[in-house]
Design a protein around this motif. Structure first.
Motif, short mmCIF file in Angstrom:
data_model
loop_
_atom_site.label_atom_id
_atom_site.label_comp_id
_atom_site.label_asym_id
_atom_site.label_seq_id
_atom_site.Cartn_x
_atom_site.Cartn_y
_atom_site.Cartn_z
N GLY A 157 0.84 -1.19 0.00
CA GLY A 157 0.00 0.00 0.00
C GLY A 157 0.87 1.24 0.00
N PRO A 158 0.27 2.40 0.20
CA PRO A 158 1.05 3.64 0.17
C PRO A 158 2.24 3.57 1.14
CG PRO A 158 -1.29 4.12 0.20
CD PRO A 158 -1.16 2.64 0.39
N GLY A 159 3.41 3.81 0.61
CA GLY A 159 4.61 3.88 1.45
C GLY A 159 5.29 2.56 1.73
N THR A 160 4.68 1.43 1.37
CA THR A 160 5.34 0.13 1.62
C THR A 160 6.70 0.12 0.91
OG1 THR A 160 3.19 -0.99 1.62
CG2 THR A 160 5.14 -2.39 1.36
N ARG A 161 7.75 -0.18 1.68
CA ARG A 161 9.08 -0.27 1.07
C ARG A 161 9.27 -1.71 0.58
NH1 ARG A 161 12.11 1.39 6.34
NH2 ARG A 161 10.31 0.21 7.07
N LEU A 162 9.21 -1.88 -0.73
CA LEU A 162 9.22 -3.22 -1.33
C LEU A 162 10.42 -3.38 -2.25
CD1 LEU A 162 8.01 -5.96 -2.25
CD2 LEU A 162 6.50 -4.68 -3.78
N LEU A 163 11.24 -4.40 -1.96
CA LEU A 163 12.34 -4.74 -2.88
C LEU A 163 11.90 -5.92 -3.74
CD1 LEU A 163 16.11 -4.80 -2.48
CD2 LEU A 163 15.01 -6.96 -3.13
N ILE A 164 12.05 -5.79 -5.05
CA ILE A 164 11.70 -6.88 -5.97
C ILE A 164 12.97 -7.36 -6.65
CG2 ILE A 164 10.34 -7.56 -7.99
CD1 ILE A 164 8.32 -5.35 -7.22
N ASN A 165 13.40 -8.58 -6.30
CA ASN A 165 14.58 -9.17 -6.95
C ASN A 165 14.09 -9.89 -8.20
OD1 ASN A 165 17.28 -9.87 -7.24
ND2 ASN A 165 17.07 -11.76 -6.04
N GLY A 166 14.74 -9.59 -9.35
CA GLY A 166 14.23 -10.13 -10.62
C GLY A 166 13.08 -9.26 -11.09
N ASP A 222 10.06 -3.33 3.96
CA ASP A 222 8.89 -3.96 4.60
C ASP A 222 8.61 -5.31 3.97
OD1 ASP A 222 8.32 -1.66 6.26
OD2 ASP A 222 7.72 -0.67 4.39
N ALA A 223 9.03 -5.48 2.73
CA ALA A 223 8.81 -6.77 2.05
C ALA A 223 9.86 -6.96 0.96
CB ALA A 223 7.41 -6.80 1.43
N ILE A 224 10.23 -8.22 0.76
CA ILE A 224 11.13 -8.58 -0.35
C ILE A 224 10.45 -9.68 -1.15
CG2 ILE A 224 13.35 -9.64 -0.96
CD1 ILE A 224 14.55 -8.32 1.54
N LEU A 225 10.21 -9.39 -2.43
CA LEU A 225 9.69 -10.42 -3.35
C LEU A 225 10.89 -10.94 -4.12
CD1 LEU A 225 7.52 -12.02 -4.87
CD2 LEU A 225 7.14 -10.00 -6.31
N ASP A 226 11.27 -12.19 -3.84
CA ASP A 226 12.50 -12.74 -4.39
C ASP A 226 12.20 -13.72 -5.52
OD1 ASP A 226 14.99 -13.70 -4.89
OD2 ASP A 226 15.47 -14.25 -2.81
N ASN A 227 12.25 -13.21 -6.76
CA ASN A 227 11.95 -14.03 -7.94
C ASN A 227 13.16 -14.79 -8.45
OD1 ASN A 227 9.22 -13.15 -8.27
ND2 ASN A 227 9.99 -11.21 -9.08
N VAL A 228 14.32 -14.65 -7.77
CA VAL A 228 15.56 -15.24 -8.30
C VAL A 228 16.17 -16.24 -7.32
CG1 VAL A 228 17.80 -14.75 -9.36
CG2 VAL A 228 15.98 -13.03 -9.49
N LEU A 229 16.16 -15.91 -6.03
CA LEU A 229 16.75 -16.77 -5.00
C LEU A 229 18.22 -17.06 -5.26
CD1 LEU A 229 13.99 -19.16 -3.77
CD2 LEU A 229 15.93 -18.48 -2.41
N ASN A 230 18.95 -16.02 -5.66
CA ASN A 230 20.39 -16.19 -5.88
C ASN A 230 21.20 -15.87 -4.63
OD1 ASN A 230 19.40 -13.56 -6.38
ND2 ASN A 230 21.32 -12.97 -7.36
N HIS A 231 20.53 -15.39 -3.57
CA HIS A 231 21.18 -15.17 -2.28
C HIS A 231 20.54 -16.11 -1.27
CE1 HIS A 231 23.19 -11.57 -3.68
NE2 HIS A 231 22.04 -11.16 -4.19
#
Ligand SMILES: NC(=O)c1ccc[n+]([C@@H]2O[C@H](COP(=O)([O-])OP(=O)(O)OC[C@H]3O[C@@H](n4cnc5c(N)ncnc54)[C@H](OP(=O)(O)O)[C@@H]3O)[C@@H](O)[C@H]2O)c1
Length: 335
Positions: A157-166, A222-231
Motif C-alpha cells: 500500500g502507500p509507502g510500503t518499502r518493497l524490494l523486488i529481486n528479478g 517492509d517486504a522482499i519479493l525474491d523471484n531469483v533466490l540467488n542469495h
C-alpha cells in the motif's frame, strides 16, 4: 473421424531444440465443464522450461521418468472458443477468451504449445476487446502470480518499502507496476541495461545486480519479493525492517537433482524459528483473479510487457529464450 491439429510435442527431457518437435496430433475433446479453445497466443513460463529440461530431476518422479506424461507444454490461454463441453453454459463458440489450461496434475493439462487446447471453463474469462491476444496470454501466470504476491501476500500500500529481486522479468515487470500503482516505494533489482526500463514501470530505486549486492546494502524493506533466490534467504531476510515479510518465489539454483529446494526448505524453517515472516505465492488462475488482472490492465497504468513473440514452429527457441534467464518481460508464442 478425429480432428488433427499442429502441436509441439516433447520427446524426452533435454535442450529445447533436441526434445521439442512440431508435429500433428489429435485435437483434444472438451469434457464436462471444459472448453475447446482455438489458440491465438500462449506464453512461456518457468514450469515449461523446468518440464522441458527435467531439472530439478526430482520433479520427474511426478511428471514422468523418461518424459512428461503429458506431451505438450504451456498453460496460458488466449484464443477463441471453438466448442464447449457438457455443462458449460456461459461461454459459446466464437467468444474471445483468456485464462489457463493448468490442471494441477503431472504435466499440467492438455498443453498450449498447440493450435487447440482444452481448459476448465472456470479458468477462462471473456477477453477485453481492446487487450491484444499476445498480452492477454502474457498476463495469465505472470500477472496472477505478481498480483497475488503484491496484493494478497505483501498487501502493498502507500509507502510500503518493497524490494523486488528479478524486477525485469515476466513476474517482476507486473509486480513493479502493480506495487507502484498501489503507492509502494519499489526498489527494483535487475541488470543495469534494464534500469531505465524498470524506472519507467514505476520503480523508485534500482539496484544493478551486476555491480551491487542488495543483501549488503543499508536500506531496510517492509517486504522482499525474491523471484531469483540467488542469495541465501537468511541474507535477504536480514534486509527486512521489523515485521517485514520475505517472499521466496523461485526454485533457485543448486544441484541438478534438487536445485535450491533443500536450501530453501531449511532456510524457511530457520527463518520461521527466528520469527521472520516467510510467505509463499500460489498462482490460482480462477475467474476472480483473471478479472482482477484484466481490471488492472484496463486502467492503462499496467501493461503486459512482451519482449518477443515466436511463431508456433519456433516454440523451442521461445523456451530457450526463457532458459537464458534474461527475458525482459514475457515471452509469447503465437499461432
Ligand atoms: N508462485 C508461482 O505460482 C509462480 C508462478 C510463475 C513463476 N514463478 C516464479 O517466479 C520467478 C520469476 O519468473 P519469471 O517468469 O519472471 O522469470 P523470468 O522472466 O525468466 O526472469 C528473467 C529475469 O530474471 C532476471 N535475473 C536473472 N538473474 C538475476 C539476478 N542475479 N538478479 C536479479 N535479476 C536477475 C533478469 O533480469 P536482468 O536481465 O535485468 O538481469 C530477467 O529479466 C521464477 O523463479 C518462477 O519460478 C512462481
Amino acid at each position: 473421424m478425429t480432428d488433427i491439429m499442429r502441436a509441439v510435442v516433447q520427446r524426452g527431457y533435454g535442450r529445447p531444440d533436441d526434445v521439442l518437435e512440431l508435429t500433428e496430433i489429435e485435437r483434444p475433446v472438451p469434457g464436462a465443464g471444459e472448453v475447446l479453445v482455438r489458440l491465438h497466443a500462449t506464453s512461456v513460463n518457468t514450469p515449461d522450461w523446468i518440464l522441458v529440461t527435467g531439472t530439478p530431476t526430482v520433479l520427474r518422479l511426478g511428471s514422468g521418468l523418461r518424459r512428461p506424461s503429458a506431451p505438450v507444454r504451456g498453460s496460458d490461454v488466449a484464443g477463441t472458443v471453438a466448442a464447449v463441453g457438457p455443462g458449460v453454459t456461459d461461454l459459446a463458440p466464437g467468444d474471445a477468451v483468456f485464462g489457463s489450461g493448468w490442471q494441477n496434475r503431472a504435466g499440467g493439462g492438455a498443453g498450449t504449445f498447440a493450435e487447440y487446447t482444452v481448459a476448465p471453463a472456470d479458468q477462462l474469462l471473456r477477453k477485453p476487446a481492446e487487450l491484444p491476444f499476445a498480452e492477454a496470454a502474457a498476463a495469465v501466470m505472470s500477472g496472477i502470480t505478481a498480483l497475488t504476491a503484491v496484493r494478497d501476500v505483501i498487501a502493498a500500500g502507500p509507502g510500503t518499502r518493497l524490494l523486488i529481486n528479478g524486477a525485469s522479468g515476466g513476474v517482476g515487470t507486473f509486480a513493479v507496476q502493480l506495487a507502484a500503482r498501489a503507492g509502494a516505494r519499489v526498489t527494483a533489482v535487475c541488470s543495469g541495461r534494464n534500469a531505465e526500463f524498470v524506472r519507467a514501470l514505476g520503480a523508485e530505486h534500482v539496484i544493478d545486480h551486476t555491480v551491487e549486492d542488495y543483501t549488503r546494502g543499508t536500506e531496510r524493506y517492509d517486504a522482499i519479493l525474491d523471484n531469483v533466490l540467488n542469495h541465501s534467504p537468511a541474507a535477504s531476510a536480514r534486509m527486512l525492517a521489523p515485521a517485514g515479510v520475505y517472499v521466496p518465489n523461485s526454485v533457485g539454483s543448486g544441484s541438478r537433482l534438487l536445485a535450491g529446494l533443500p536450501r530453501m526448505a531449511r532456510a524457511a524453517t530457520l527463518l520461521r524459528l527466528t520469527g521472520t515472516r516467510v510467505r509463499t505465492v500460489t498462482c490460482v488462475p480462477n475467474r476472480e483473479n483473471l478479472a482482477a488482472v484484466a481490471e488492472q490492465l484496463g486502467t492503462g497504468e499496467v501493461t503486459a510487457i512482451v519482449e518477443r513473440s515466436y511463431p508456433l514452429d519456433e516454440a523451442a527457441s521461445a523456451v530457450s529464450h526463457m532458459l537464458g534467464h534474461r527475458a525482459r518481460g514475457n515471452i509469447v508464442i503465437t499461432m
